[in-house]
Design a protein around this motif. Structure first.
Motif, PDB file in Angstrom:
ATOM      1  N   ALA A 169       1.145  -1.318   0.041  1.00 48.72           N
ATOM      2  CA  ALA A 169       0.212  -0.055   0.056  1.00 48.72           C
ATOM      3  C   ALA A 169       1.299   1.447   0.066  1.00 48.72           C
ATOM      4  O   ALA A 169       0.658   1.549  -0.563  1.00 48.72           O
ATOM      5  N   ALA A 170       2.358   1.213   0.724  1.00 55.13           N
ATOM      6  CA  ALA A 170       2.812   2.478   1.028  1.00 55.13           C
ATOM      7  C   ALA A 170       3.380   2.931  -0.437  1.00 55.13           C
ATOM      8  O   ALA A 170       3.149   3.679  -0.509  1.00 55.13           O
ATOM      9  N   GLU A 171       4.018   1.381  -0.917  1.00 58.23           N
ATOM     10  CA  GLU A 171       4.698   1.112  -2.688  1.00 58.23           C
ATOM     11  C   GLU A 171       3.524   2.441  -3.220  1.00 58.23           C
ATOM     12  O   GLU A 171       3.647   3.330  -4.233  1.00 58.23           O
ATOM     13  N   TRP A 172       1.732   1.914  -3.195  1.00 55.80           N
ATOM     14  CA  TRP A 172       1.142   2.189  -4.055  1.00 55.80           C
ATOM     15  C   TRP A 172       1.039   3.727  -3.753  1.00 55.80           C
ATOM     16  O   TRP A 172       0.624   4.606  -5.127  1.00 55.80           O
ATOM     17  N   LEU A 173       0.679   4.501  -2.868  1.00 58.52           N
ATOM     18  CA  LEU A 173       0.308   5.741  -2.208  1.00 58.52           C
ATOM     19  C   LEU A 173       1.790   6.435  -2.884  1.00 58.52           C
ATOM     20  O   LEU A 173       1.462   7.400  -3.965  1.00 58.52           O
ATOM     21  N   GLU A 174       2.864   5.677  -2.344  1.00 60.57           N
ATOM     22  CA  GLU A 174       4.000   6.770  -3.666  1.00 60.57           C
ATOM     23  C   GLU A 174       3.756   6.942  -4.947  1.00 60.57           C
ATOM     24  O   GLU A 174       4.536   8.196  -5.072  1.00 60.57           O
ATOM     25  N   LYS A 175       4.290   6.037  -5.607  1.00 62.48           N
ATOM     26  CA  LYS A 175       3.995   5.639  -6.669  1.00 62.48           C
ATOM     27  C   LYS A 175       2.959   6.435  -7.297  1.00 62.48           C
ATOM     28  O   LYS A 175       3.110   7.229  -8.399  1.00 62.48           O
ATOM     29  N   SER A 176       1.984   6.420  -6.969  1.00 63.20           N
ATOM     30  CA  SER A 176       0.317   7.576  -7.858  1.00 63.20           C
ATOM     31  C   SER A 176       1.158   8.277  -7.285  1.00 63.20           C
ATOM     32  O   SER A 176       0.562   9.328  -8.171  1.00 63.20           O
ATOM     33  N   TRP A 177       1.000   8.660  -6.539  1.00 64.23           N
ATOM     34  CA  TRP A 177       1.694  10.256  -5.594  1.00 64.23           C
ATOM     35  C   TRP A 177       2.409  10.580  -6.992  1.00 64.23           C
ATOM     36  O   TRP A 177       2.145  11.855  -7.315  1.00 64.23           O
ATOM     37  N   ARG A 178       3.527  10.343  -6.616  1.00 67.48           N
ATOM     38  CA  ARG A 178       5.184  11.207  -7.828  1.00 67.48           C
ATOM     39  C   ARG A 178       3.684  10.805  -8.938  1.00 67.48           C
ATOM     40  O   ARG A 178       4.099  11.825  -9.946  1.00 67.48           O
ATOM     41  N   LEU A 179       3.306  10.020 -10.064  1.00 67.58           N
ATOM     42  CA  LEU A 179       3.049   9.957 -10.922  1.00 67.58           C
ATOM     43  C   LEU A 179       1.452  11.628 -11.521  1.00 67.58           C
ATOM     44  O   LEU A 179       1.097  11.680 -11.961  1.00 67.58           O
ATOM     45  N   ARG A 180       1.117  11.488 -10.289  1.00 68.15           N
ATOM     46  CA  ARG A 180       0.134  12.302 -10.423  1.00 68.15           C
ATOM     47  C   ARG A 180       0.608  13.806 -10.349  1.00 68.15           C
ATOM     48  O   ARG A 180       0.202  14.486 -11.376  1.00 68.15           O
ATOM     49  N   ASN A 181       1.449  13.747  -9.289  1.00 64.98           N
ATOM     50  CA  ASN A 181       2.387  15.443  -9.608  1.00 64.98           C
ATOM     51  C   ASN A 181       3.004  15.228 -10.978  1.00 64.98           C
ATOM     52  O   ASN A 181       2.991  16.091 -11.284  1.00 64.98           O
ATOM     53  N   HIS A 182       3.495  13.930 -11.049  1.00 70.98           N
ATOM     54  CA  HIS A 182       4.454  14.308 -12.459  1.00 70.98           C
ATOM     55  C   HIS A 182       3.598  14.461 -13.880  1.00 70.98           C
ATOM     56  O   HIS A 182       4.032  15.751 -14.547  1.00 70.98           O
ATOM     57  N   SER A 183       2.350  14.147 -14.065  1.00 72.44           N
ATOM     58  CA  SER A 183       1.220  14.625 -14.862  1.00 72.44           C
ATOM     59  C   SER A 183       1.270  15.897 -14.928  1.00 72.44           C
ATOM     60  O   SER A 183       0.170  16.110 -15.999  1.00 72.44           O
ATOM     61  N   HIS A 184       0.623  16.605 -13.355  1.00 72.28           N
ATOM     62  CA  HIS A 184       0.478  18.021 -13.690  1.00 72.28           C
ATOM     63  C   HIS A 184       1.699  18.452 -13.627  1.00 72.28           C
ATOM     64  O   HIS A 184       1.490  20.533 -12.996  1.00 72.28           O
ATOM     65  N   GLY A 185       2.757  18.420 -13.797  1.00 67.71           N
ATOM     66  CA  GLY A 185       3.860  19.139 -14.428  1.00 67.71           C
ATOM     67  C   GLY A 185       4.838  19.695 -12.693  1.00 67.71           C
ATOM     68  O   GLY A 185       5.602  20.860 -12.941  1.00 67.71           O
ATOM     69  N   ILE A 186       4.293  19.162 -11.578  1.00 68.79           N
ATOM     70  CA  ILE A 186       4.607  19.133 -10.548  1.00 68.79           C
ATOM     71  C   ILE A 186       5.957  18.171 -10.192  1.00 68.79           C
ATOM     72  O   ILE A 186       5.337  17.056 -10.099  1.00 68.79           O
ATOM     73  N   PRO A 187       6.808  18.353 -10.214  1.00 71.78           N
ATOM     74  CA  PRO A 187       8.285  17.867 -10.236  1.00 71.78           C
ATOM     75  C   PRO A 187       8.450  17.142  -8.831  1.00 71.78           C
ATOM     76  O   PRO A 187       7.612  17.386  -7.600  1.00 71.78           O
TER      77      PRO A 187
END
Length: 190
Positions: A169-187
């Motif tokens: 769950a922690a891996e999923w939350l972290e990867k999802s958070w990073r992908l979500r931020n990356h796709s919105h132009g947020i490094p």
């Protein structure tokens, strides 16, 4: 054949679970994975769910179907935790039909999220060995989980332990958070 049971000899099956050499290692890794955000924990998980280094209790399961998310991203990222209630949640019987309807409803809501996941604390070996209290055949249990994944496009992971499930769950939350931020132009933070 010495050592092999014969007909009529009771056989006890034990499941080997992988435990880390250092029990603090999974918790340390979970803390690292979740260091950049606060984990949103559904209020009904209080006292029975996973503990996080940085967590905040709130009520979002009714609209998302998730037990865990990230504060501020509850409408996009979600993890539903299943433990010993898994098999009862998958199959209707006269006494527990509401459990099945509840899981179906949760998964439908989870599917509306951009990053949904269903994390099960038990492992495939446990399910295949029929290590649960139910008349349902292990193949039926697995087939039902696969149907949920395929029909609703919600990934389902059989973790093999409570600690393993929280780590996934922690891996999923972290990867999802990073992908979500990356796709919105947020490094993403390093």
């Amino acid at each position: 054949m010495a050592g092999r049971p014969t007909l009529g000899t009771p056989v006890i099956m034990t499941m080997r679970t992988e435990t880390p050499r250092n029990k603090a290692e999974p918790q340390r890794r979970i803390a690292e994975l979740t260091a950049d955000f606060v984990v949103a924990v559904e209020s009904n998980e209080r006292g029975k769910g996973w503990e996080w280094p940085r967590q905040e209790f709130s009520h979002f399961e009714d609209r998302t179907g998730a037990d865990y998310s990230i504060v501020g991203f509850e409408d996009q990222i979600g993890v539903q935790r299943k433990a010993d209630d898994l098999v009862a949640s998958l199959f209707a019987d006269k006494a527990k039909n509401s459990d099945v309807e509840r899981l179906e409803s949760q998964v439908q809501r989870l599917a509306s999220l951009r990053f949904p996941a269903l994390v099960v604390e038990c492992g495939l070996g446990y399910l295949m060995a029929g290590g649960y209290f139910s008349q349902h055949h292990p193949h039926s249990v697995i087939a039902r989980l696969m149907r949920i994944s395929a029909e609703y496009r919600v990934p389902c992971w059989l973790a093999g332990s409570r600690e393993g499930a929280q780590y996934l769950a922690a891996e999923w939350l972290e990867k999802s958070w990073r992908l979500r931020n990356h796709s919105h132009g947020i490094p993403a933070a390093a």
